[in-house]
Design a protein around this motif. Structure first.
Motif, PDB file in Angstrom:
ATOM      1  N   SER A  66       0.842  -1.192   0.000  1.00 49.66           N
ATOM      2  CA  SER A  66       0.000   0.000   0.000  1.00 49.66           C
ATOM      3  C   SER A  66       0.880   1.246   0.000  1.00 49.66           C
ATOM      4  CB  SER A  66      -0.904   0.014   1.235  1.00 49.66           C
ATOM      5  OG  SER A  66      -0.129   0.168   2.415  1.00 49.66           O
ATOM      6  N   HIS A  67       0.276   2.378  -0.306  1.00 45.24           N
ATOM      7  CA  HIS A  67       1.030   3.625  -0.272  1.00 45.24           C
ATOM      8  C   HIS A  67       1.506   3.936   1.139  1.00 45.24           C
ATOM      9  CE1 HIS A  67      -0.867   5.269  -4.250  1.00 45.24           C
ATOM     10  NE2 HIS A  67      -0.110   4.210  -4.415  1.00 45.24           N
ATOM     11  N   LEU A  68       0.665   3.641   2.135  1.00 44.80           N
ATOM     12  CA  LEU A  68       1.088   3.852   3.516  1.00 44.80           C
ATOM     13  C   LEU A  68       2.258   2.942   3.863  1.00 44.80           C
ATOM     14  CD1 LEU A  68       0.719   5.165   6.270  1.00 44.80           C
ATOM     15  CD2 LEU A  68      -0.994   3.409   6.809  1.00 44.80           C
ATOM     16  N   GLY A  69       2.185   1.687   3.418  1.00 45.98           N
ATOM     17  CA  GLY A  69       3.296   0.769   3.664  1.00 45.98           C
ATOM     18  C   GLY A  69       4.573   1.226   2.999  1.00 45.98           C
ATOM     19  N   MET A  70       4.440   1.789   1.787  1.00 48.51           N
ATOM     20  CA  MET A  70       5.604   2.315   1.079  1.00 48.51           C
ATOM     21  C   MET A  70       6.234   3.472   1.857  1.00 48.51           C
ATOM     22  SD  MET A  70       5.698   3.772  -2.835  1.00 48.51           S
ATOM     23  CE  MET A  70       4.624   2.433  -3.341  1.00 48.51           C
ATOM     24  N   ILE A  71       5.391   4.364   2.351  1.00 52.86           N
ATOM     25  CA  ILE A  71       5.891   5.515   3.107  1.00 52.86           C
ATOM     26  C   ILE A  71       6.566   5.059   4.391  1.00 52.86           C
ATOM     27  CG2 ILE A  71       5.154   7.525   4.441  1.00 52.86           C
ATOM     28  CD1 ILE A  71       3.022   8.009   2.301  1.00 52.86           C
ATOM     29  N   LEU A  72       5.929   4.125   5.112  1.00 61.96           N
ATOM     30  CA  LEU A  72       6.502   3.641   6.374  1.00 61.96           C
ATOM     31  C   LEU A  72       7.820   2.906   6.140  1.00 61.96           C
ATOM     32  CD1 LEU A  72       3.293   2.357   8.232  1.00 61.96           C
ATOM     33  CD2 LEU A  72       4.591   4.463   8.654  1.00 61.96           C
ATOM     34  N   ALA A  73       7.901   2.140   5.061  1.00 64.54           N
ATOM     35  CA  ALA A  73       9.134   1.400   4.786  1.00 64.54           C
ATOM     36  C   ALA A  73      10.261   2.346   4.411  1.00 64.54           C
ATOM     37  CB  ALA A  73       8.895   0.386   3.675  1.00 64.54           C
TER      38      ALA A  73
END
Length: 267
Positions: free
Chosen positions: A103-110
């Motif tokens: 997800s985009h949130l997962g991309m940002i957090l990673a």
């Protein structure tokens, strides 16, 4: 969760791939503040910092600037994920990343998690220098400092959502990113108290959560003055951080929807 962890590991390996970048990251916090540190050192030696002491409540200008550089490295580690997104767009791998389950949130957090972990490791030299100059603040103060950093990171993620969405929407968003990265340290008071900013710039500075975060951090570590009484300042920092987070999430979703409808466009 697993795609995010895999992408986090990929981001770590990518950041550690080039040794020159790794070494530069270690000395960057000190070099970032070096001109002001040298100026402050001679100012302290010559007793020429009376107005600074009157404004901040501390004579430790060198520690003041070094702490600002450290703080800025941490908060920028979260919102500068837009650089990683733009790099993926330019290298042609963004589409491949988007077709995964990430997800985009997962991309940002990673991406931001890899940056923040690297920043923590790379800041060891600057933190050791700061402790040598200003001393260890104590256990109770460390807890308050951790709260300031946590609230600051919330605000940083809000800003990262906004910049992430803008990068998806506009092909020349990198110019905005560079503008923000250059202006934000000045508005946040990294090198000097915000009271010396031109009057028309102060409202922008006071609308910036990092201004209150950095000021509170300095007041806690260096035992100086804060813009507001610390309990009020922490409450305001928390309110601004949540506001940035909500606004940032809405902005990212809004710009993502526009990018799906209209694609990349210029400003």
């Amino acid at each position: 969760m697993r795609p995010t962890l895999v992408f986090f590991w990929y981001s770590l390996k990518y950041r550690a791939r080039y040794r020159g970048d790794f070494v530069w990251s270690i000395v960057a916090p000190v070099l970032f503040a070096l001109p002001a540190i040298v100026l402050g050192y001679w100012g302290e030696q010559l007793g020429g910092l009376q107005s600074f002491v009157a404004a901040t409540g501390t004579p430790q200008y060198v520690s003041y600037v070094l702490l600002g550089a450290l703080y800025w490295n941490f908060v920028e580690g979260a919102w500068s994920v837009a650089y990683s997104l733009h790099s993926a767009m330019r290298s042609g791998v963004l589409e491949s990343i988007f077709v995964t389950k990430l997800s985009h949130l997962g991309m940002i957090l990673a991406w931001s998690g890899a940056r923040l972990l690297g920043t923590t490791m790379h800041s060891a030299l600057a933190i050791a220098l700061l402790i040598g100059l200003a001393g260890w603040p104590g256990g109770v103060v460390i807890g308050q400092i951790a709260l300031v950093l946590a609230l600051s990171l919330l605000g940083s993620y809000g800003l990262s959502f906004i910049l992430f969405g803008l990068t998806l929407r506009f092909r020349d968003a990198d110019s905005l990113l560079y503008t923000v990265s250059n202006i934000a340290p000045l508005l946040g008071g990294v090198f000097f108290p915000i009271y010396i900013l031109p009057s028309f710039m102060r409202p922008f500075s006071l609308a910036f959560p990092f201004t209150y975060g950095l000021d509170a951090l300095r007041a806690l570590w260096l035992r100086g003055r804060s813009i507001l009484p610390l309990p009020d300042q922490l409450a305001l920092l928390g309110a601004l951080a949540v506001a940035y987070l909500v606004l940032g999430w809405w902005s990212m979703k809004h710009f993502e929807l526009l990018s799906r409808r209209h694609g990349l466009e210029g400003f």
